[in-house]
Scaffold this active site. Sequence first.
Site, mmCIF file in Angstrom:
data_model
loop_
_atom_site.group_PDB
_atom_site.id
_atom_site.type_symbol
_atom_site.label_atom_id
_atom_site.label_comp_id
_atom_site.label_asym_id
_atom_site.label_seq_id
_atom_site.Cartn_x
_atom_site.Cartn_y
_atom_site.Cartn_z
ATOM 1 N N GLU A 176 -11.101 -18.777 2.093
ATOM 2 C CA GLU A 176 -11.788 -19.366 0.935
ATOM 3 C C GLU A 176 -11.225 -20.735 0.557
ATOM 4 O OE1 GLU A 176 -11.619 -17.074 -2.732
ATOM 5 O OE2 GLU A 176 -12.997 -18.427 -3.730
ATOM 6 N N LYS A 218 -15.628 -18.147 2.890
ATOM 7 C CA LYS A 218 -16.082 -18.074 1.492
ATOM 8 C C LYS A 218 -16.003 -19.475 0.878
ATOM 9 C CE LYS A 218 -15.149 -15.742 -2.900
ATOM 10 N NZ LYS A 218 -14.800 -14.470 -3.543
HETATM 11 P P1 13P Z 1 -16.258 -16.686 -8.764
HETATM 12 O O1 13P Z 1 -17.514 -16.160 -8.143
HETATM 13 O O2 13P Z 1 -16.131 -16.349 -10.222
HETATM 14 O O3 13P Z 1 -16.044 -18.139 -8.476
HETATM 15 O O4 13P Z 1 -15.056 -15.900 -8.107
HETATM 16 C C1 13P Z 1 -15.035 -15.724 -6.755
HETATM 17 C C2 13P Z 1 -13.648 -15.655 -6.292
HETATM 18 O O5 13P Z 1 -13.255 -14.684 -5.686
HETATM 19 C C3 13P Z 1 -12.755 -16.787 -6.566
HETATM 20 O O6 13P Z 1 -11.590 -16.654 -5.784
#
Ligand code: 13P
Length: 389
Positions: free
Chosen positions: A225, A267
């Site tokens: 991510e 992500k």
């Molecule tokens: P949000 O969808 O609130 O951005 O959170 C996703 C997430 O896992 C952030 O690390």
Amino acid sequence: MPFRYIRWRASEFSSETADSTAAGFHLHFYEDFARKETRISFNEKKAIMKTENLETIARKLVAPGKGILAADESSGTIEKRLKSINVPSTEENRRMYREILFTTKGAGEFISGVILFDETIRQKSRDGRGFVEVLEQQGIVPGIKVDKGAKAMANFPGEKITEGLDGLRERLAEYRQLGARFAKWRAVIAIGNGIPTRTCIDANAEALARYAALCQEGDLVPIVEPEVLMDGDHTIERYFEVTEQTLRSVFDSLAEHRILLEGMLLKPNMVLSGKDCPQRASVQEVAEATVRCLKHVVPAAVPGIVFLSGGQTDQQATEHLNAMNQLPDLPWQLSFSYGRALQAPVLKAWKGEATNVAAAQQAFHHRALCNSKARFGKYTEEMESAKAA
Ligand code: 13P
């Protein structure tokens, strides 16, 4: 010229094309030097890792019509969320709240996986079943957040580097034992005056790749991510540029660390107008820009892309996902891994009252259903009023 760039250039040439001229020799030399580190055949990878398992879990997480619930808020973040509905962040309140989400009837129809926090993976529901068991009985794959948070990066004001690599191998082994089948690590890139810097992007990309390698070694699917934040007044064009640059660096590092692309998920943020940008891009523009950006960089071998919501409203996050899934020729599954966009309506309905639990679960079920429809490009705004009826 940074070393990384030389390596990338050199790898464009195959050894067959290198001749015995001085230039050819140099190319050949660089290529050999650079590529022998990363050259490893698919079969060799299969022998080292339990790749079948990784690939199966990765594909299961992005099964058509399903997506991931991010319920891995750290102690500080969950405190903020609960405070917004005037509920004190005690261990019992955090447990009760997560129990509402995980025991929602029929959630497994739309939710493929849930990302847990260290505290949560060890907690139990009121009837004595561990949360891991509760999720598995719903047909949901349990996952775990394993980074230790984004901290101020020394010498780079306004920028952050994610920590948590020390002791990670051992922590992953414990989480795998506790039943987690996938993991998450979040890097944060901010856009502003003179930032992000190349150094910040590359340092975060390197950490993501080292985390991903440890996950695959330990039989956990890594969710990678790299979040470029929407905070700021940047235009969608600037957001596009920084997202592309970030993803390029991430996939470069993933290749260097021999990550099995088939056994991971990405992500990312969507590409939109910064939160305070006066010119607002339309839903269609966001969908097209995001998919174009991803197509420039993300290999088709990656089975799925699971977006974060990043501060969009729940409805916006659904609309954007829906519009993307209506576009032609998508090489990957496009899905969700939302935190706030799945949970905001649940918190609002619950307010910490036992009498509101059914309404809170209904709100979660409805939001998950809307995003499930968006996975097929079949969400419509009318579905929002169906909830009120
Ligand atoms: P949000 O969808 O609130 O951005 O959170 C996703 C997430 O896992 C952030 O690390």
